[in-house]
Design a protein around this motif. Structure first.
Motif, mmCIF file in Angstrom:
data_model
loop_
_atom_site.group_PDB
_atom_site.id
_atom_site.type_symbol
_atom_site.label_atom_id
_atom_site.label_comp_id
_atom_site.label_asym_id
_atom_site.label_seq_id
_atom_site.Cartn_x
_atom_site.Cartn_y
_atom_site.Cartn_z
ATOM 1 N N ALA A 151 53.874 45.424 20.659
ATOM 2 C CA ALA A 151 52.682 44.712 20.184
ATOM 3 C C ALA A 151 53.009 43.250 19.916
ATOM 4 N N GLY A 152 52.175 42.353 20.471
ATOM 5 C CA GLY A 152 52.342 40.928 20.272
ATOM 6 C C GLY A 152 53.392 40.276 21.155
ATOM 7 N N GLN A 153 54.060 41.058 21.996
ATOM 8 C CA GLN A 153 55.130 40.507 22.826
ATOM 9 C C GLN A 153 54.805 40.498 24.325
ATOM 10 N N VAL A 154 53.649 41.039 24.683
ATOM 11 C CA VAL A 154 53.262 41.115 26.092
ATOM 12 C C VAL A 154 51.860 40.534 26.249
ATOM 13 N N GLU A 155 51.728 39.567 27.151
ATOM 14 C CA GLU A 155 50.422 39.006 27.473
ATOM 15 C C GLU A 155 49.901 39.739 28.702
ATOM 16 N N LEU A 156 48.648 40.155 28.651
ATOM 17 C CA LEU A 156 48.036 40.902 29.749
ATOM 18 C C LEU A 156 46.759 40.228 30.206
ATOM 19 N N ASP A 157 46.499 40.336 31.501
ATOM 20 C CA ASP A 157 45.237 39.879 32.059
ATOM 21 C C ASP A 157 45.041 40.649 33.360
ATOM 22 N N SER A 158 43.879 40.466 33.962
ATOM 23 C CA SER A 158 43.617 41.083 35.259
ATOM 24 C C SER A 158 42.813 40.109 36.099
ATOM 25 N N ALA A 159 42.891 40.300 37.414
ATOM 26 C CA ALA A 159 42.186 39.424 38.349
ATOM 27 C C ALA A 159 41.959 40.180 39.650
ATOM 28 N N GLY A 160 41.100 39.623 40.467
ATOM 29 C CA GLY A 160 40.850 40.181 41.788
ATOM 30 C C GLY A 160 41.234 39.182 42.857
ATOM 31 N N THR A 161 41.548 39.686 44.040
ATOM 32 C CA THR A 161 41.841 38.777 45.141
ATOM 33 C C THR A 161 40.541 38.189 45.702
ATOM 34 N N GLY A 162 39.435 38.901 45.548
ATOM 35 C CA GLY A 162 38.141 38.429 46.022
ATOM 36 C C GLY A 162 37.340 37.760 44.922
ATOM 37 N N ASP A 163 36.290 37.044 45.326
ATOM 38 C CA ASP A 163 35.494 36.296 44.356
ATOM 39 C C ASP A 163 34.080 36.856 44.155
ATOM 40 N N VAL A 221 47.442 42.196 36.245
ATOM 41 C CA VAL A 221 47.126 43.321 37.123
ATOM 42 C C VAL A 221 46.069 42.844 38.123
ATOM 43 N N VAL A 222 46.296 43.132 39.404
ATOM 44 C CA VAL A 222 45.439 42.603 40.458
ATOM 45 C C VAL A 222 44.881 43.736 41.319
ATOM 46 N N CYS A 223 43.573 43.694 41.556
ATOM 47 C CA CYS A 223 42.946 44.582 42.539
ATOM 48 C C CYS A 223 42.034 43.723 43.396
ATOM 49 N N LEU A 224 41.075 44.313 44.055
ATOM 50 C CA LEU A 224 40.231 43.580 45.000
ATOM 51 C C LEU A 224 39.164 42.726 44.303
#
Length: 157
Positions: free
Chosen positions: A31-43, A5-8
């Motif tokens: 459960a156990g079948q989906v890997e999730l993470d998040s990140a931003g386009t900015g630093d 999942v990506v936001c700013l």
């Protein structure tokens, strides 16, 4: 299945989305079948925890996101993940513009991908107050239902 999942800045919308999705998936047949993470386009916020208001709002719904740390979208994310799910059109444009040649991941608006709202965007609550953070949580909660339904149907998970 791997979802990013990506936001700013990766301190409001995307960590809440990650937290809601994790909580809902953990109590489902996925459960156990989906890997999730998040990140931003900015630093700007790399290494920082989510915004304190996002943490408080999620906690009010029984979801702990306080251990998450912001990170910036990286080139290897385009190979590692199946979907880069963006909070709004500006994030989607940035994600698509940064895609390296031969990128494997597909990108889409989160609310559209989950069937929550065609062309819908998750508004950035950063300059708002508790009502804006609650609105975002409610959108993401509905999106989690849509994500689970889509994953079960499309990927037979």
């Amino acid at each position: 299945m791997r979802l990013l999942v990506v936001c700013l800045g990766n301190i409001c919308r995307s960590p809440v989305a990650e937290g809601v999705l994790r909580a809902r998936i953990a109590t489902s047949t996925l459960a156990g079948q989906v890997e999730l993470d998040s990140a931003g386009t900015g630093d700007w916020h790399v290494g920082q925890p989510p915004d304190r208001r996002a943490i408080a709002n999620a906690a009010g719904h029984g979801i702990d996101i306080s251990g998450l740390r912001a990170r910036q979208l990286a080139a290897d994310d385009y190979q590692r993940f199946d979907w880069l799910l963006c909070a709004d059109r500006a994030n989607l444009r940035d994600v698509q513009a940064r895609a390296p040649h031969g990128a494997r991941a597909r990108s889409a608006l989160l609310l559209e991908w989950t069937g929550t709202e065609e062309g819908g965007e998750v508004p950035d609550p950063y300059t708002g107050g508790p009502a804006q953070f609650e609105h975002v949580f409610q959108l993401l909660d509905r999106a989690a239902d849509g994500a689970i339904a889509r994953l079960r149907h499309e990927y037979r998970l």
